[in-house]
Structure formats: structure tokens, C-alpha cells
Design a protein around this motif. Structure first.
Motif, PDB file in Angstrom:
ATOM      1  N   LYS A 150       0.770  -1.301   0.106  1.00 31.42           N
ATOM      2  CA  LYS A 150       0.115  -0.032  -0.002  1.00 31.42           C
ATOM      3  C   LYS A 150       1.011   1.006  -0.075  1.00 31.42           C
ATOM      4  O   LYS A 150       0.482   2.252  -0.677  1.00 31.42           O
ATOM      5  N   LYS A 151       1.973   1.204   0.841  1.00 31.73           N
ATOM      6  CA  LYS A 151       2.851   2.431   0.901  1.00 31.73           C
ATOM      7  C   LYS A 151       3.511   2.576  -0.441  1.00 31.73           C
ATOM      8  O   LYS A 151       3.589   3.783  -1.242  1.00 31.73           O
ATOM      9  N   ILE A 152       3.985   1.430  -1.164  1.00 30.35           N
ATOM     10  CA  ILE A 152       4.552   1.558  -2.300  1.00 30.35           C
ATOM     11  C   ILE A 152       3.492   2.024  -3.605  1.00 30.35           C
ATOM     12  O   ILE A 152       4.154   3.100  -4.137  1.00 30.35           O
ATOM     13  N   ARG A 153       2.564   1.583  -3.528  1.00 31.64           N
ATOM     14  CA  ARG A 153       1.482   2.037  -4.467  1.00 31.64           C
ATOM     15  C   ARG A 153       1.231   3.552  -4.369  1.00 31.64           C
ATOM     16  O   ARG A 153       0.797   4.121  -5.571  1.00 31.64           O
ATOM     17  N   ALA A 154       1.331   4.114  -3.256  1.00 34.49           N
ATOM     18  CA  ALA A 154       1.124   5.357  -2.992  1.00 34.49           C
ATOM     19  C   ALA A 154       2.167   6.378  -3.557  1.00 34.49           C
ATOM     20  O   ALA A 154       1.955   7.551  -3.574  1.00 34.49           O
ATOM     21  N   LEU A 155       3.494   5.699  -3.875  1.00 32.34           N
ATOM     22  CA  LEU A 155       4.535   6.480  -4.278  1.00 32.34           C
ATOM     23  C   LEU A 155       4.285   6.725  -5.641  1.00 32.34           C
ATOM     24  O   LEU A 155       3.748   6.014  -6.374  1.00 32.34           O
TER      25      LEU A 155
END
Length: 200
Positions: A150-155
Motif C-alpha cells: 500500500k505504501k509503495i503504490r502510494a508513491l
């Protein structure tokens, strides 16, 4: 540069590198060495650290040449470059079209040997940066939890250059883009390896 147990990623400037470093920092368990994002050493070549590169997959980011050239010129006009880092006048369209700077930058990461060139083993394309990064992590069997995913996709690539017209078509004609590739044959070859052959 970030060195993991099985691959080493080198940081080609103006190609999404800060985002890549941020994503990889989420996995400290695989990292064996990492340059500070604030250090000029973060742009070290593969050849600069042979003892760290040996036996590991070599990974490099790439983006389409017109976008890279535009980003580089805007960055230079706002932040300057080594050693004085004083802002410089924005390059004209013709200067960007005929510049050989892209090949000089990329050439630092492509070793020349008697039999030809040693290219990176794997590419991370800026246009599909997050998906390519996730593919790299999966290939190396890195555990990406749902929380980290989820964190990566938000980047996304960090907007260091801030506001400017990013569409190459707003700056360059098709003829200018064609000449840009003629002046940077190494970059053209790299794109064919990373994206597959396609008409420019």
C-alpha cells in the motif's frame, strides 16, 4: 547506489532514483549497503564498486530520452550542477535537441570492453516505475506485505523539478526528437533494450 544480497541498483540522475531509494529502504532486511540520498556518492557507477557488484544483478533506471533531457535542463536551470550548484539559464530547444549530455551520463553506467558493451542486467522504466520495482522485488523473492504494498503504490516519481510543462510535445517537434536520438545513440540502444524496438 543500493546494494542488496542479490542485486545492486545504481542511481542514474533524473530517472526516478529518489523514489527507488525510498522503496528499497522499506526492506532493510535485504540491504547490505546504501549511499545517503543526500550524498553525491549515490550516483556511483557499477565500476566504482566492483567488490559490491560482483555476483549481483545490476539494475538501472531509464526513461524516454526527450523527457530525461527536459528534466535535466530544467533541474540545471533551477539548481545548477557540480561544483558550484548555481542556477544557469534554461537550455534552448535547439540546445536540448543537439546535446550529447544524455549519453555522457548514461555512459557512466555502461562499461565498454573489447567485445562490446556491458549493459545493466535489468531496467526500471520511469513510466512504469512502481510496477517494474515490484517485479524486481518479486523476482528476488522479497516479501512485500500488504502494508508495504500500500505504501509503495502510494508513491510515484518524486516531483523534484516542481512545476513545468512535462510533455515533450510541448517543447520538441518530431524532427527535433529524431535528431536528439541521433546525437545520443547509446541512449537509443538502451531504450531498445528496456522498452523493446519501437518507432520513435
Amino acid at each position: 547506489m543500493v546494494v542488496t544480497k542479490t542485486f545492486v541498483w545504481a542511481h542514474l540522475g533524473k530517472a526516478g532514483g529518489d523514489t527507488v531509494a525510498t522503496v528499497l529502504s522499506l526492506f532493510p532486511e535485504i540491504i547490505e549497503y546504501a549511499d545517503s540520498v543526500d550524498s553525491r556518492d549515490k550516483h556511483a557507477r557499477f565500476a566504482d564498486r566492483p567488490e559490491l557488484v560482483a555476483g549481483r544483478q545490476r539494475v538501472l533506471c531509464i526513461r524516454r530520452l526527450p523527457s530525461w533531457q527536459l528534466s535535466y535542463s530544467v533541474h540545471k536551470s533551477r539548481h545548477g550542477g557540480h561544483p558550484d550548484y548555481r542556477p544557469r539559464p534554461m537550455d534552448s530547444r535547439e540546445m536540448m535537441t543537439t546535446s550529447r549530455v544524455p549519453d555522457r551520463h548514461l555512459g557512466r553506467f555502461v562499461e565498454s570492453v573489447e567485445s562490446g558493451r556491458i549493459w545493466p542486467d535489468r531496467w526500471i522504466r520511469v513510466e512504469t516505475l512502481i510496477d517494474d520495482l515490484l517485479g524486481l522485488l518479486e523476482e528476488h523473492q522479497v516479501d512485500v506485505t500488504s502494508k508495504k504494498l500500500k505504501k509503495i503504490r502510494a508513491l510515484g516519481p518524486q516531483n523534484v523539478g516542481q512545476n513545468y510543462e512535462r510533455s515533450p510535445s510541448a517543447w520538441f517537434t518530431d524532427e527535433m526528437i529524431s535528431r536528439m536520438y541521433e546525437h545520443n545513440p547509446l541512449w537509443q540502444c538502451a531504450e531498445q533494450l528496456a522498452y523493446g524496438p519501437s518507432p520513435q
